[in-house]
Write an enzyme that holds these catalytic residues in place. Structure first.
Site, PDB file in Angstrom:
ATOM      1  N   LYS A 183     -29.304  20.998  58.012  1.00  0.00           N
ATOM      2  CA  LYS A 183     -29.359  20.921  56.458  1.00  0.00           C
ATOM      3  C   LYS A 183     -27.788  20.180  55.972  1.00  0.00           C
ATOM      4  CE  LYS A 183     -30.747  25.090  55.929  1.00  0.00           C
ATOM      5  NZ  LYS A 183     -31.385  26.297  55.393  1.00  0.00           N
ATOM      6  N   LYS A 220     -25.209  22.076  56.339  1.00  0.00           N
ATOM      7  CA  LYS A 220     -24.373  23.443  55.990  1.00  0.00           C
ATOM      8  C   LYS A 220     -23.660  24.040  57.040  1.00  0.00           C
ATOM      9  CE  LYS A 220     -26.807  26.208  53.184  1.00  0.00           C
ATOM     10  NZ  LYS A 220     -27.930  26.877  52.316  1.00  0.00           N
TER      11      LYS A 220
END
Length: 140
Positions: free
Chosen positions: A47, A49
Site C-alpha cells: 500500500k 505505507k
C-alpha cells in the site's frame, strides 16, 4: 439461542492512540463480537505505507483491547468478502475517511463508516515526531 452479531474492521493500528480505541469501542457497540484484521507489514508495503511497530506488536496491542474478541492478519485488499463469509459477519465498520470505498461489501453485510476522532491520526503523530526530531537534531 440467538446467533451472535459479528462486527469486523480492518486497519494498520500503528502508534495506537485514542482514535483507535474509540473506533474499536464504537464498533463493538454494533454487535456481540468484534473481529479486527490488522494489516501485515508486507501488505502495508504494498500500500506504500510503513509502520513504526511491526505487525506482531500491533496485533498484540489490538488483541489486548477489551473491546476486541479476535485478531487476524490483513494480507490483501481482496480478502474482505471471504472474511465476511467465513466469520458470518453482520456489519463491516471502518473510519469515515474511507467513506464509499467499501460500499461493494453491502450485498454481504451492513457497511458503517464511523466518524474519526478529530485532531488525531497516526499520520499526524508521525509528522509531529519527525518535526520534534528535526528540531532536536538542529539544536545539537
Amino acid at each position: 439461542m440467538l446467533k451472535p452479531r459479528t462486527v469486523i474492521t480492518y486497519g494498520t493500528f500503528d502508534l495506537f492512540h485514542i482514535g483507535h480505541l474509540r473506533l474499536l469501542k464504537r464498533a463493538k457497540q454494533h454487535g456481540d463480537k468484534l473481529i479486527v484484521f490488522v494489516s501485515t507489514d508486507e501488505f502495508n508495503a504494498e500500500k506504500g505505507k510503513s509502520s513504526i511497530f511491526p505487525y506482531e506488536h500491533r496485533a498484540e496491542i489490538i488483541e489486548a483491547c477489551q473491546y476486541v474478541d479476535e485478531v487476524y492478519p490483513e494480507t490483501s485488499w481482496e480478502q474482505k468478502i471471504d472474511n465476511i463469509k467465513e466469520y458470518n459477519v453482520n456489519t463491516f465498520i471502518i473510519g469515515d475517511d474511507w467513506k464509499g470505498k467499501f460500499d461493494f461489501l453491502k450485498p454481504y453485510c451492513n457497511v458503517i463508516y464511523l466518524p474519526r476522532t478529530e485532531g488525531i491520526s497516526s499520520t499526524n503523530l508521525k509528522q509531529v515526531i519527525s518535526l520534534l526530531n528535526t528540531i532536536k537534531n538542529s539544536m545539537e
